[in-house]
Design a protein around this motif. Structure first.
Motif, short mmCIF file in Angstrom:
data_model
loop_
_atom_site.label_atom_id
_atom_site.label_comp_id
_atom_site.label_asym_id
_atom_site.label_seq_id
_atom_site.Cartn_x
_atom_site.Cartn_y
_atom_site.Cartn_z
N GLY A 408 130.89 168.06 -32.40
CA GLY A 408 130.10 167.37 -33.40
C GLY A 408 130.47 165.91 -33.55
N GLN A 409 131.71 165.56 -33.23
CA GLN A 409 132.15 164.18 -33.34
C GLN A 409 131.86 163.37 -32.07
OE1 GLN A 409 136.07 163.51 -34.99
NE2 GLN A 409 136.00 165.43 -36.12
N THR A 410 131.20 163.99 -31.12
CA THR A 410 130.86 163.31 -29.87
C THR A 410 129.37 163.00 -29.84
OG1 THR A 410 132.63 164.50 -28.71
CG2 THR A 410 130.92 163.47 -27.36
N ARG A 411 129.04 161.70 -29.94
CA ARG A 411 127.63 161.31 -29.78
C ARG A 411 127.32 161.24 -28.29
NH1 ARG A 411 126.73 156.06 -31.94
NH2 ARG A 411 128.96 155.73 -31.79
N TYR A 412 126.08 161.54 -27.95
CA TYR A 412 125.75 161.62 -26.54
C TYR A 412 124.51 160.78 -26.22
CZ TYR A 412 122.33 165.08 -28.21
OH TYR A 412 121.31 165.72 -28.87
N GLY A 413 124.48 160.31 -25.00
CA GLY A 413 123.34 159.54 -24.51
C GLY A 413 123.21 159.74 -23.01
N HIS A 414 122.13 159.26 -22.46
CA HIS A 414 122.00 159.30 -21.00
C HIS A 414 120.98 158.27 -20.54
CE1 HIS A 414 118.82 162.30 -22.16
NE2 HIS A 414 118.16 161.74 -21.15
N VAL A 415 121.04 158.01 -19.26
CA VAL A 415 120.13 157.05 -18.63
C VAL A 415 119.37 157.78 -17.53
CG1 VAL A 415 119.96 154.89 -17.33
CG2 VAL A 415 121.69 155.14 -19.13
N THR A 416 118.07 157.58 -17.50
CA THR A 416 117.25 158.24 -16.50
C THR A 416 116.11 157.31 -16.09
OG1 THR A 416 116.07 160.29 -15.97
CG2 THR A 416 115.70 159.35 -18.16
N VAL A 417 115.31 157.74 -15.11
CA VAL A 417 114.17 156.96 -14.62
C VAL A 417 112.89 157.73 -14.91
CG1 VAL A 417 113.08 155.89 -12.61
CG2 VAL A 417 115.58 155.91 -12.81
N ALA A 418 111.93 157.05 -15.55
CA ALA A 418 110.67 157.70 -15.92
C ALA A 418 109.87 158.06 -14.67
CB ALA A 418 109.85 156.78 -16.81
N ASP A 419 109.28 159.27 -14.69
CA ASP A 419 108.45 159.69 -13.55
C ASP A 419 106.96 159.70 -13.90
OD1 ASP A 419 108.35 161.83 -15.25
OD2 ASP A 419 109.15 163.30 -13.83
N ARG A 420 106.62 159.32 -15.14
CA ARG A 420 105.21 159.28 -15.55
C ARG A 420 105.07 158.35 -16.75
NH1 ARG A 420 107.38 163.94 -17.48
NH2 ARG A 420 107.08 164.40 -19.71
N GLU A 421 103.85 157.95 -17.03
CA GLU A 421 103.60 157.13 -18.20
C GLU A 421 103.66 157.99 -19.45
OE1 GLU A 421 99.83 154.62 -19.96
OE2 GLU A 421 100.41 154.25 -17.86
N ALA A 422 104.27 157.44 -20.51
CA ALA A 422 104.42 158.21 -21.74
C ALA A 422 104.68 157.27 -22.91
CB ALA A 422 105.57 159.21 -21.62
N PHE A 423 104.32 157.74 -24.10
CA PHE A 423 104.66 157.02 -25.33
C PHE A 423 106.04 157.47 -25.80
CE2 PHE A 423 100.03 156.93 -25.28
CZ PHE A 423 99.77 155.59 -25.58
N ARG A 430 106.44 153.46 -18.11
CA ARG A 430 105.64 153.73 -16.92
C ARG A 430 106.53 154.24 -15.80
NH1 ARG A 430 103.46 149.77 -19.86
NH2 ARG A 430 101.18 149.86 -20.21
N PRO A 431 105.96 154.89 -14.80
CA PRO A 431 106.78 155.41 -13.71
C PRO A 431 107.67 154.32 -13.12
CG PRO A 431 104.55 156.24 -13.52
CD PRO A 431 104.52 155.22 -14.62
N GLY A 432 108.94 154.63 -12.95
CA GLY A 432 109.90 153.68 -12.41
C GLY A 432 110.70 152.94 -13.46
N ASP A 433 110.25 152.97 -14.72
CA ASP A 433 111.02 152.33 -15.79
C ASP A 433 112.33 153.08 -16.01
OD1 ASP A 433 109.14 150.38 -16.25
OD2 ASP A 433 108.26 151.34 -18.01
N VAL A 434 113.36 152.34 -16.37
CA VAL A 434 114.65 152.95 -16.69
C VAL A 434 114.71 153.19 -18.19
CG1 VAL A 434 117.16 152.71 -16.60
CG2 VAL A 434 115.74 151.79 -14.74
N LEU A 435 115.03 154.42 -18.57
CA LEU A 435 115.07 154.80 -19.97
C LEU A 435 116.51 155.04 -20.41
CD1 LEU A 435 112.18 157.44 -20.05
CD2 LEU A 435 112.02 154.95 -20.28
N GLY A 436 116.88 154.48 -21.55
CA GLY A 436 118.17 154.77 -22.14
C GLY A 436 117.98 155.58 -23.40
#
Length: 514
Positions: A408-423, A430-436
Protein backbone atom coordinates in the motif's frame (compact mmCIF):
# COMPACT_ATOMS: atom_id res chain seq x y z
CA UNK A 1 -27.84 -1.89 -29.30
CA UNK A 2 -30.43 -3.86 -31.30
CA UNK A 3 -29.07 -7.37 -30.78
CA UNK A 4 -26.87 -9.19 -28.28
CA UNK A 5 -23.95 -9.91 -30.59
CA UNK A 6 -21.00 -12.13 -29.56
CA UNK A 7 -18.90 -9.22 -28.26
CA UNK A 8 -21.82 -8.02 -26.11
CA UNK A 9 -22.27 -11.52 -24.66
CA UNK A 10 -18.58 -11.60 -23.76
CA UNK A 11 -18.79 -8.17 -22.12
CA UNK A 12 -21.86 -9.21 -20.15
CA UNK A 13 -20.30 -12.45 -18.91
CA UNK A 14 -17.18 -10.67 -17.68
CA UNK A 15 -19.13 -7.76 -16.17
CA UNK A 16 -21.49 -10.12 -14.32
CA UNK A 17 -18.57 -12.18 -13.01
CA UNK A 18 -16.72 -9.07 -11.82
CA UNK A 19 -19.84 -7.56 -10.22
CA UNK A 20 -20.58 -10.81 -8.38
CA UNK A 21 -16.95 -10.92 -7.29
CA UNK A 22 -17.26 -7.46 -5.75
CA UNK A 23 -20.57 -8.33 -4.08
CA UNK A 24 -19.79 -11.89 -3.01
CA UNK A 25 -19.07 -11.10 0.65
CA UNK A 26 -22.31 -9.15 0.99
CA UNK A 27 -24.29 -11.96 -0.68
CA UNK A 28 -22.56 -14.59 1.47
CA UNK A 29 -23.83 -12.68 4.53
CA UNK A 30 -27.44 -13.17 3.33
CA UNK A 31 -27.11 -16.93 2.94
CA UNK A 32 -29.56 -18.67 5.30
CA UNK A 33 -31.46 -20.92 2.88
CA UNK A 34 -31.42 -23.82 2.11
CA UNK A 35 -28.53 -24.03 4.63
CA UNK A 36 -26.69 -21.19 6.32
CA UNK A 37 -23.26 -22.09 4.99
CA UNK A 38 -22.38 -18.53 3.94
CA UNK A 39 -21.12 -19.27 0.44
CA UNK A 40 -23.87 -18.37 -2.05
CA UNK A 41 -22.12 -15.19 -3.23
CA UNK A 42 -18.86 -17.04 -3.68
CA UNK A 43 -20.56 -19.89 -5.55
CA UNK A 44 -22.38 -17.54 -7.92
CA UNK A 45 -19.16 -15.63 -8.58
CA UNK A 46 -17.28 -18.83 -9.41
CA UNK A 47 -20.13 -20.05 -11.63
CA UNK A 48 -20.27 -16.84 -13.67
CA UNK A 49 -16.49 -16.62 -13.78
CA UNK A 50 -16.37 -20.08 -15.37
CA UNK A 51 -18.87 -18.91 -18.00
CA UNK A 52 -16.90 -15.72 -18.69
CA UNK A 53 -13.61 -17.55 -19.08
CA UNK A 54 -15.22 -20.05 -21.43
CA UNK A 55 -16.47 -17.40 -23.87
CA UNK A 56 -13.27 -15.37 -23.60
CA UNK A 57 -11.29 -18.40 -24.77
CA UNK A 58 -13.17 -18.44 -28.11
CA UNK A 59 -11.73 -16.88 -31.29
CA UNK A 60 -13.12 -13.44 -32.15
CA UNK A 61 -14.80 -14.57 -35.36
CA UNK A 62 -17.17 -17.25 -34.00
CA UNK A 63 -20.90 -16.75 -34.50
CA UNK A 64 -23.50 -15.99 -31.85
CA UNK A 65 -24.73 -19.59 -31.56
CA UNK A 66 -21.27 -20.83 -30.57
CA UNK A 67 -20.80 -18.05 -28.04
CA UNK A 68 -24.15 -18.70 -26.36
CA UNK A 69 -23.60 -22.46 -26.30
CA UNK A 70 -20.14 -21.96 -24.82
CA UNK A 71 -21.50 -19.57 -22.18
CA UNK A 72 -24.08 -22.17 -21.17
CA UNK A 73 -21.52 -24.98 -21.11
CA UNK A 74 -18.97 -22.96 -19.14
CA UNK A 75 -21.56 -22.09 -16.51
CA UNK A 76 -22.78 -25.67 -16.17
CA UNK A 77 -19.38 -27.33 -15.76
CA UNK A 78 -18.21 -24.59 -13.40
CA UNK A 79 -21.44 -24.30 -11.40
CA UNK A 80 -21.02 -24.42 -7.64
CA UNK A 81 -23.62 -24.71 -4.94
CA UNK A 82 -27.38 -24.83 -5.16
CA UNK A 83 -27.79 -21.29 -6.54
CA UNK A 84 -24.87 -21.62 -8.95
CA UNK A 85 -26.40 -24.71 -10.56
CA UNK A 86 -29.80 -22.98 -10.85
CA UNK A 87 -28.31 -19.85 -12.44
CA UNK A 88 -26.34 -22.02 -14.86
CA UNK A 89 -29.65 -23.52 -15.97
CA UNK A 90 -31.12 -20.04 -16.43
CA UNK A 91 -28.18 -19.19 -18.68
CA UNK A 92 -28.90 -22.35 -20.62
CA UNK A 93 -32.47 -21.14 -21.18
CA UNK A 94 -31.26 -17.79 -22.49
CA UNK A 95 -28.77 -19.57 -24.75
CA UNK A 96 -31.40 -21.91 -26.22
CA UNK A 97 -33.46 -18.94 -27.42
CA UNK A 98 -30.89 -16.26 -28.18
CA UNK A 99 -28.45 -18.45 -30.10
CA UNK A 100 -30.95 -18.50 -32.98
CA UNK A 101 -32.84 -15.24 -32.48
CA UNK A 102 -33.05 -11.96 -30.65
CA UNK A 103 -36.23 -12.20 -28.53
CA UNK A 104 -34.99 -11.50 -25.02
CA UNK A 105 -38.55 -11.86 -23.68
CA UNK A 106 -38.69 -15.47 -24.84
CA UNK A 107 -35.16 -16.07 -23.56
CA UNK A 108 -36.02 -14.84 -20.07
CA UNK A 109 -39.15 -16.98 -19.97
CA UNK A 110 -37.20 -20.06 -21.05
CA UNK A 111 -34.55 -19.28 -18.43
CA UNK A 112 -37.14 -19.18 -15.66
CA UNK A 113 -38.81 -22.39 -16.85
CA UNK A 114 -35.57 -24.39 -17.03
CA UNK A 115 -34.40 -23.08 -13.66
CA UNK A 116 -37.61 -24.27 -11.97
CA UNK A 117 -37.53 -27.63 -13.76
CA UNK A 118 -34.02 -28.24 -12.47
CA UNK A 119 -35.10 -28.12 -8.81
CA UNK A 120 -36.68 -31.26 -7.38
CA UNK A 121 -38.71 -29.39 -4.74
CA UNK A 122 -39.08 -25.71 -5.75
CA UNK A 123 -39.55 -23.14 -2.98
CA UNK A 124 -40.96 -19.63 -3.40
CA UNK A 125 -38.99 -16.64 -2.18
CA UNK A 126 -35.80 -17.88 -3.79
CA UNK A 127 -33.83 -17.26 -6.95
CA UNK A 128 -36.65 -19.07 -8.82
CA UNK A 129 -39.13 -16.38 -7.80
CA UNK A 130 -36.79 -13.60 -8.88
CA UNK A 131 -36.20 -15.14 -12.31
CA UNK A 132 -39.91 -15.83 -12.89
CA UNK A 133 -40.98 -12.32 -11.84
CA UNK A 134 -38.46 -10.77 -14.20
CA UNK A 135 -39.65 -12.96 -17.08
CA UNK A 136 -43.36 -12.31 -16.49
CA UNK A 137 -42.85 -8.55 -16.26
CA UNK A 138 -41.64 -8.27 -19.87
CA UNK A 139 -43.96 -10.63 -21.72
CA UNK A 140 -46.41 -7.86 -22.71
CA UNK A 141 -43.75 -5.38 -23.87
CA UNK A 142 -43.35 -4.58 -27.57
CA UNK A 143 -39.98 -6.31 -27.80
CA UNK A 144 -37.63 -3.31 -27.78
CA UNK A 145 -34.39 -4.82 -26.44
CA UNK A 146 -33.49 -1.82 -24.25
CA UNK A 147 -36.89 -1.62 -22.60
CA UNK A 148 -37.11 -5.39 -22.05
CA UNK A 149 -33.68 -5.46 -20.41
CA UNK A 150 -34.41 -2.46 -18.16
CA UNK A 151 -37.82 -3.78 -17.13
CA UNK A 152 -36.49 -7.28 -16.38
CA UNK A 153 -33.67 -5.89 -14.23
CA UNK A 154 -36.02 -3.56 -12.36
CA UNK A 155 -38.54 -6.32 -11.67
CA UNK A 156 -35.77 -8.68 -10.51
CA UNK A 157 -34.75 -6.07 -7.93
CA UNK A 158 -38.39 -5.61 -6.84
CA UNK A 159 -38.94 -9.37 -6.63
CA UNK A 160 -35.80 -9.68 -4.51
CA UNK A 161 -37.24 -7.23 -1.98
CA UNK A 162 -40.41 -9.37 -1.80
CA UNK A 163 -38.61 -12.62 -0.94
CA UNK A 164 -38.77 -12.21 2.88
CA UNK A 165 -42.57 -12.15 2.59
CA UNK A 166 -42.51 -15.45 0.70
CA UNK A 167 -40.08 -17.48 2.82
CA UNK A 168 -40.27 -17.47 6.62
CA UNK A 169 -36.59 -18.21 7.26
CA UNK A 170 -35.67 -15.04 5.36
CA UNK A 171 -38.11 -12.92 7.36
CA UNK A 172 -36.86 -14.35 10.68
CA UNK A 173 -33.26 -13.67 9.72
CA UNK A 174 -33.93 -10.19 8.33
CA UNK A 175 -32.49 -10.91 4.88
CA UNK A 176 -33.50 -11.19 1.25
CA UNK A 177 -32.68 -14.37 -0.65
CA UNK A 178 -28.97 -14.67 -1.39
CA UNK A 179 -29.41 -16.51 -4.68
CA UNK A 180 -32.00 -14.00 -5.78
CA UNK A 181 -29.58 -11.16 -5.01
CA UNK A 182 -27.03 -12.75 -7.31
CA UNK A 183 -29.59 -13.32 -10.06
CA UNK A 184 -30.64 -9.67 -9.84
CA UNK A 185 -27.03 -8.61 -10.41
CA UNK A 186 -26.76 -10.94 -13.42
CA UNK A 187 -29.84 -9.32 -14.99
CA UNK A 188 -28.75 -5.80 -14.05
CA UNK A 189 -25.37 -6.27 -15.74
CA UNK A 190 -27.18 -7.63 -18.80
CA UNK A 191 -29.27 -4.46 -18.92
CA UNK A 192 -26.13 -2.35 -18.45
CA UNK A 193 -24.48 -3.91 -21.51
CA UNK A 194 -27.60 -3.59 -23.65
CA UNK A 195 -28.30 0.03 -22.68
CA UNK A 196 -24.64 1.05 -22.43
CA UNK A 197 -25.18 2.38 -18.89
CA UNK A 198 -22.50 1.05 -16.57
CA UNK A 199 -21.90 1.31 -12.84
CA UNK A 200 -19.21 -0.02 -10.51
CA UNK A 201 -21.65 -0.96 -7.76
CA UNK A 202 -24.78 -3.08 -7.63
CA UNK A 203 -26.75 -2.82 -4.41
CA UNK A 204 -27.04 -5.84 -2.12
CA UNK A 205 -29.63 -5.29 0.65
CA UNK A 206 -27.94 -5.59 4.05
CA UNK A 207 -29.37 -7.88 6.76
CA UNK A 208 -31.82 -6.10 9.09
CA UNK A 209 -31.72 -8.66 11.90
CA UNK A 210 -29.47 -11.31 13.39
CA UNK A 211 -28.48 -13.77 10.68
CA UNK A 212 -28.30 -17.44 11.61
CA UNK A 213 -24.63 -18.17 12.36
CA UNK A 214 -22.62 -20.81 10.58
CA UNK A 215 -22.59 -23.02 13.67
CA UNK A 216 -26.34 -23.57 13.34
CA UNK A 217 -25.94 -25.43 10.04
CA UNK A 218 -27.07 -29.02 10.51
CA UNK A 219 -24.68 -31.90 9.96
CA UNK A 220 -24.64 -33.45 6.52
CA UNK A 221 -22.85 -33.17 3.21
CA UNK A 222 -23.15 -31.15 0.05
CA UNK A 223 -22.35 -33.50 -2.83
CA UNK A 224 -21.68 -32.18 -6.33
CA UNK A 225 -20.36 -33.88 -9.43
CA UNK A 226 -20.46 -33.77 -13.20
CA UNK A 227 -22.04 -36.89 -14.67
CA UNK A 228 -21.70 -38.52 -18.07
CA UNK A 229 -25.02 -40.35 -18.53
CA UNK A 230 -28.01 -40.64 -20.85
CA UNK A 231 -31.39 -39.06 -20.14
CA UNK A 232 -33.12 -42.27 -19.04
CA UNK A 233 -30.50 -42.99 -16.40
CA UNK A 234 -30.70 -39.43 -15.05
CA UNK A 235 -34.46 -39.69 -14.53
CA UNK A 236 -33.87 -42.63 -12.19
CA UNK A 237 -31.00 -40.85 -10.48
CA UNK A 238 -33.24 -37.87 -9.66
CA UNK A 239 -35.73 -40.15 -7.88
CA UNK A 240 -32.98 -41.94 -5.97
CA UNK A 241 -31.24 -38.75 -4.79
CA UNK A 242 -34.55 -37.05 -3.94
CA UNK A 243 -35.31 -39.91 -1.54
CA UNK A 244 -31.85 -39.56 0.03
CA UNK A 245 -31.74 -35.84 0.81
CA UNK A 246 -32.82 -32.36 -0.18
CA UNK A 247 -31.72 -29.27 -2.17
CA UNK A 248 -31.55 -31.55 -5.20
CA UNK A 249 -30.72 -29.82 -8.47
CA UNK A 250 -29.79 -31.72 -11.64
CA UNK A 251 -29.09 -29.77 -14.83
CA UNK A 252 -27.59 -30.52 -18.22
CA UNK A 253 -28.38 -32.64 -21.23
CA UNK A 254 -26.88 -34.34 -24.28
CA UNK A 255 -24.92 -36.73 -22.09
CA UNK A 256 -23.41 -34.27 -19.56
CA UNK A 257 -25.08 -33.31 -16.28
CA UNK A 258 -24.31 -31.30 -13.15
CA UNK A 259 -25.65 -32.91 -9.96
CA UNK A 260 -26.10 -31.14 -6.59
CA UNK A 261 -27.68 -32.55 -3.43
CA UNK A 262 -27.53 -32.26 0.38
CA UNK A 263 -27.47 -35.67 2.09
CA UNK A 264 -26.77 -37.22 5.49
CA UNK A 265 -24.13 -39.56 4.00
CA UNK A 266 -22.03 -38.67 0.97
CA UNK A 267 -21.10 -42.20 -0.13
CA UNK A 268 -24.54 -43.38 -1.28
CA UNK A 269 -25.04 -40.19 -3.33
CA UNK A 270 -21.82 -40.83 -5.23
CA UNK A 271 -22.65 -44.53 -5.62
CA UNK A 272 -25.99 -43.54 -7.16
CA UNK A 273 -24.09 -41.50 -9.71
CA UNK A 274 -21.88 -44.49 -10.49
CA UNK A 275 -24.95 -46.59 -11.21
CA UNK A 276 -26.32 -43.92 -13.54
CA UNK A 277 -23.10 -43.20 -15.45
CA UNK A 278 -19.62 -41.82 -14.90
CA UNK A 279 -19.34 -39.14 -12.18
CA UNK A 280 -16.28 -36.88 -12.23
CA UNK A 281 -15.14 -33.62 -10.62
CA UNK A 282 -16.69 -34.98 -7.43
CA UNK A 283 -16.80 -32.38 -4.64
CA UNK A 284 -18.00 -33.23 -1.12
CA UNK A 285 -18.34 -30.57 1.59
CA UNK A 286 -19.29 -31.23 5.21
CA UNK A 287 -21.98 -28.66 5.95
CA UNK A 288 -21.34 -28.29 9.67
CA UNK A 289 -17.66 -27.41 9.41
CA UNK A 290 -14.84 -27.29 6.92
CA UNK A 291 -12.12 -29.90 7.12
CA UNK A 292 -8.50 -28.80 7.42
CA UNK A 293 -6.11 -30.23 4.90
CA UNK A 294 -3.24 -29.02 2.79
CA UNK A 295 0.52 -29.26 2.59
CA UNK A 296 2.51 -27.99 5.53
CA UNK A 297 4.26 -24.64 5.70
CA UNK A 298 3.91 -21.00 4.76
CA UNK A 299 4.13 -19.84 1.17
CA UNK A 300 3.58 -17.01 -1.29
CA UNK A 301 2.08 -17.22 -4.78
CA UNK A 302 2.91 -14.42 -7.22
CA UNK A 303 1.49 -13.72 -10.67
CA UNK A 304 4.11 -12.58 -13.18
CA UNK A 305 3.84 -11.25 -16.75
CA UNK A 306 7.49 -11.55 -17.80
CA UNK A 307 10.34 -14.05 -17.55
CA UNK A 308 12.57 -11.66 -15.64
CA UNK A 309 9.78 -10.76 -13.23
CA UNK A 310 9.02 -14.44 -12.71
CA UNK A 311 12.67 -15.12 -11.92
CA UNK A 312 12.69 -12.29 -9.36
CA UNK A 313 9.70 -13.69 -7.52
CA UNK A 314 11.11 -17.22 -7.65
CA UNK A 315 14.44 -16.05 -6.22
CA UNK A 316 12.47 -14.65 -3.28
CA UNK A 317 10.82 -18.04 -2.70
CA UNK A 318 7.41 -17.46 -4.30
CA UNK A 319 5.53 -20.00 -6.38
CA UNK A 320 5.00 -18.19 -9.68
CA UNK A 321 1.99 -18.27 -12.00
CA UNK A 322 2.84 -16.79 -15.39
CA UNK A 323 0.43 -14.85 -17.57
CA UNK A 324 0.74 -13.17 -20.94
CA UNK A 325 0.57 -9.34 -20.91
CA UNK A 326 -3.02 -8.15 -21.03
CA UNK A 327 -4.47 -11.51 -19.94
CA UNK A 328 -5.66 -13.01 -16.68
CA UNK A 329 -4.13 -16.17 -15.21
CA UNK A 330 -6.31 -19.28 -15.26
CA UNK A 331 -8.06 -20.42 -12.08
CA UNK A 332 -6.65 -23.99 -12.29
CA UNK A 333 -3.09 -22.65 -12.54
CA UNK A 334 -3.55 -20.38 -9.53
CA UNK A 335 -5.26 -23.12 -7.55
CA UNK A 336 -2.43 -25.56 -8.24
CA UNK A 337 0.12 -22.94 -7.17
CA UNK A 338 -1.74 -22.25 -3.91
CA UNK A 339 -1.88 -25.94 -3.07
CA UNK A 340 1.82 -26.27 -3.87
CA UNK A 341 2.79 -23.26 -1.74
CA UNK A 342 1.64 -24.61 1.63
CA UNK A 343 -1.12 -24.61 4.22
CA UNK A 344 -0.93 -20.84 4.81
CA UNK A 345 -0.58 -18.87 1.59
CA UNK A 346 -0.42 -15.21 0.63
CA UNK A 347 -1.35 -14.54 -3.00
CA UNK A 348 0.03 -11.54 -4.92
CA UNK A 349 -2.14 -10.94 -8.05
CA UNK A 350 0.06 -7.98 -9.12
CA UNK A 351 -2.64 -6.84 -11.56
CA UNK A 352 -6.12 -5.48 -11.00
CA UNK A 353 -7.66 -7.90 -13.48
CA UNK A 354 -5.97 -10.90 -11.87
CA UNK A 355 -7.42 -10.04 -8.47
CA UNK A 356 -10.85 -11.59 -9.07
CA UNK A 357 -9.31 -14.78 -10.46
CA UNK A 358 -6.99 -15.04 -7.44
CA UNK A 359 -9.97 -14.58 -5.12
CA UNK A 360 -11.91 -17.34 -6.88
CA UNK A 361 -8.97 -19.75 -6.67
CA UNK A 362 -8.50 -18.87 -3.00
CA UNK A 363 -12.13 -19.71 -2.22
CA UNK A 364 -11.72 -23.15 -3.77
CA UNK A 365 -8.47 -23.75 -1.88
CA UNK A 366 -10.12 -22.78 1.41
CA UNK A 367 -12.56 -25.67 0.93
CA UNK A 368 -9.51 -27.95 1.18
CA UNK A 369 -8.49 -26.35 4.47
CA UNK A 370 -5.78 -24.06 3.09
CA UNK A 371 -5.58 -20.68 4.81
CA UNK A 372 -5.34 -18.15 1.97
CA UNK A 373 -5.12 -14.37 1.88
CA UNK A 374 -5.24 -12.46 -1.41
CA UNK A 375 -3.30 -9.21 -1.06
CA UNK A 376 -4.51 -6.12 -2.98
CA UNK A 377 -1.40 -5.78 -5.16
CA UNK A 378 -2.39 -4.06 -8.40
CA UNK A 379 1.10 -3.88 -9.94
CA UNK A 380 4.32 -5.88 -10.12
CA UNK A 381 6.22 -3.30 -8.09
CA UNK A 382 3.69 -3.59 -5.26
CA UNK A 383 4.17 -7.36 -5.30
CA UNK A 384 7.93 -6.94 -5.08
CA UNK A 385 7.55 -4.54 -2.15
CA UNK A 386 5.25 -6.98 -0.35
CA UNK A 387 7.56 -9.93 -0.90
CA UNK A 388 10.53 -7.92 0.37
CA UNK A 389 9.04 -7.80 3.88
CA UNK A 390 7.65 -11.36 3.88
CA UNK A 391 8.76 -13.24 7.00
CA UNK A 392 7.70 -16.92 7.21
CA UNK A 393 8.59 -16.97 10.93
CA UNK A 394 5.97 -14.35 11.77
CA UNK A 395 2.36 -15.23 12.59
CA UNK A 396 0.52 -15.53 9.28
CA UNK A 397 -1.94 -12.72 10.02
CA UNK A 398 0.89 -10.40 11.09
CA UNK A 399 2.85 -11.28 7.95
CA UNK A 400 -0.14 -10.51 5.74
CA UNK A 401 -0.60 -7.14 7.45
CA UNK A 402 3.07 -6.25 6.97
CA UNK A 403 3.03 -7.29 3.30
CA UNK A 404 -0.21 -5.42 2.65
CA UNK A 405 1.19 -2.31 4.31
CA UNK A 406 4.36 -2.46 2.18
CA UNK A 407 2.32 -2.84 -1.00
CA UNK A 408 0.00 0.00 0.00
CA UNK A 409 2.92 2.35 0.54
CA UNK A 410 4.22 1.69 -2.97
CA UNK A 411 2.82 3.96 -5.68
CA UNK A 412 3.03 2.49 -9.14
CA UNK A 413 3.29 3.76 -12.69
CA UNK A 414 4.28 2.55 -16.11
CA UNK A 415 5.19 3.71 -19.57
CA UNK A 416 3.71 2.19 -22.70
CA UNK A 417 3.05 2.96 -26.39
CA UNK A 418 -0.51 3.56 -27.63
CA UNK A 419 -1.74 1.12 -30.28
CA UNK A 420 -4.95 3.01 -31.14
CA UNK A 421 -6.58 6.40 -30.88
CA UNK A 422 -8.34 7.00 -27.57
CA UNK A 423 -9.55 9.68 -25.19
CA UNK A 424 -7.52 9.75 -21.96
CA UNK A 425 -7.36 11.90 -18.84
CA UNK A 426 -4.36 13.67 -20.43
CA UNK A 427 -6.03 14.25 -23.79
CA UNK A 428 -6.41 12.37 -27.07
CA UNK A 429 -3.68 9.84 -27.85
CA UNK A 430 -2.92 8.36 -31.26
CA UNK A 431 -1.13 5.19 -32.35
CA UNK A 432 2.57 5.50 -31.60
CA UNK A 433 2.19 8.07 -28.81
CA UNK A 434 4.07 7.30 -25.61
CA UNK A 435 1.81 7.19 -22.56
CA UNK A 436 2.91 7.69 -18.97
CA UNK A 437 0.48 6.32 -16.38
CA UNK A 438 0.38 6.80 -12.61
CA UNK A 439 -1.81 4.43 -10.59
CA UNK A 440 -3.67 3.43 -13.77
CA UNK A 441 -4.47 6.94 -15.05
CA UNK A 442 -2.76 8.52 -18.06
CA UNK A 443 -0.72 11.43 -16.68
CA UNK A 444 1.27 12.35 -19.79
CA UNK A 445 1.32 11.85 -23.56
CA UNK A 446 4.68 12.32 -25.29
CA UNK A 447 6.81 11.30 -28.24
CA UNK A 448 9.79 9.50 -26.66
CA UNK A 449 10.03 6.80 -24.01
CA UNK A 450 12.97 8.54 -22.33
CA UNK A 451 11.22 11.88 -21.96
CA UNK A 452 7.92 10.46 -20.72
CA UNK A 453 9.60 8.05 -18.32
CA UNK A 454 11.69 10.81 -16.76
CA UNK A 455 8.71 13.10 -16.26
CA UNK A 456 6.59 10.31 -14.72
CA UNK A 457 9.39 9.36 -12.29
CA UNK A 458 9.79 13.02 -11.30
CA UNK A 459 6.07 13.40 -10.63
CA UNK A 460 5.93 10.24 -8.56
CA UNK A 461 9.01 11.16 -6.51
CA UNK A 462 7.65 14.65 -5.94
CA UNK A 463 4.83 13.10 -3.93
CA UNK A 464 7.35 11.68 -1.47
CA UNK A 465 9.44 8.55 -1.46
CA UNK A 466 12.83 7.11 -0.59
CA UNK A 467 13.18 4.20 -3.01
CA UNK A 468 12.51 4.10 -6.77
CA UNK A 469 12.16 0.69 -8.45
CA UNK A 470 12.43 0.40 -12.24
CA UNK A 471 11.50 -2.80 -14.07
CA UNK A 472 12.52 -2.65 -17.73
CA UNK A 473 10.55 -4.52 -20.38
CA UNK A 474 11.47 -6.45 -23.50
CA UNK A 475 11.05 -3.35 -25.70
CA UNK A 476 12.88 -0.88 -23.45
CA UNK A 477 15.74 1.10 -25.08
CA UNK A 478 19.15 -0.07 -23.88
CA UNK A 479 19.91 3.11 -21.93
CA UNK A 480 16.43 3.89 -20.58
CA UNK A 481 17.16 2.89 -16.98
CA UNK A 482 20.67 4.37 -17.08
CA UNK A 483 19.37 7.74 -18.27
CA UNK A 484 16.79 7.85 -15.48
CA UNK A 485 19.46 6.90 -12.96
CA UNK A 486 21.71 9.75 -14.11
CA UNK A 487 18.79 12.17 -13.96
CA UNK A 488 17.89 11.14 -10.39
CA UNK A 489 21.52 11.38 -9.32
CA UNK A 490 21.51 15.02 -10.40
CA UNK A 491 18.06 16.03 -9.18
CA UNK A 492 17.31 13.71 -6.24
CA UNK A 493 20.54 12.31 -4.80
CA UNK A 494 18.62 11.42 -1.61
CA UNK A 495 16.56 8.77 -3.43
CA UNK A 496 17.78 5.17 -3.75
CA UNK A 497 17.28 3.37 -7.05
CA UNK A 498 16.85 -0.33 -7.86
CA UNK A 499 16.68 -1.60 -11.46
CA UNK A 500 15.45 -5.03 -12.59
CA UNK A 501 15.19 -6.53 -16.06
CA UNK A 502 11.63 -7.81 -16.12
CA UNK A 503 11.51 -8.84 -19.80
CA UNK A 504 7.75 -8.12 -19.80
CA UNK A 505 5.97 -7.34 -23.04
CA UNK A 506 3.66 -4.38 -23.59
CA UNK A 507 5.23 -2.12 -20.96
CA UNK A 508 8.79 -0.89 -21.65
CA UNK A 509 9.00 0.39 -18.07
CA UNK A 510 7.31 -0.30 -14.74
CA UNK A 511 7.89 2.21 -11.94
CA UNK A 512 7.48 1.93 -8.18
CA UNK A 513 8.07 4.58 -5.52
CA UNK A 514 8.17 3.67 -1.83
Amino acid sequence: MKILDPSAVRRWARMAADALGRARTEIDALNVFPVADGDTGTNLHLTMLSAAEAVESLPDDVDAAVVWQTLSYGAMVGARGNSGVIVSQALRGLAEVLKDGHDLRAGLLRAAVLAREAVARPVEGTVLSVLESAARAVQELDGDLHEVARQAAGEARAALRRTPGQLDVLARSGVVDAGGAGAAIVLETLAAVITDSYTDHYDVPAPTARVMPMTEVGAGYEVMYLLDADDRAVAGLREELDAMGDSLVVVGGEGLWNVHVHVAEAGPAVEAGLRAGRPHRIRITYLAERTHRGSAGRGVVAVAAGDGIAALFEECGAVVVRRAPGTRPAIPALLAAIRQAGSEVAVLPNDEGAGSVATAAAEIAREDGVVVSVLPTKATVQGLAALAVHDPLRRFDDDVVAMTDAAGQTRYGHVTVADREAFTSAGVCRPGDVLGLIEGDVAMIGDTLERVATVIVDRMVAGGGELVTLVTGADAPARLAADIEEHLRRTRPDVDLVVYDGEQGGYPLLIGVE
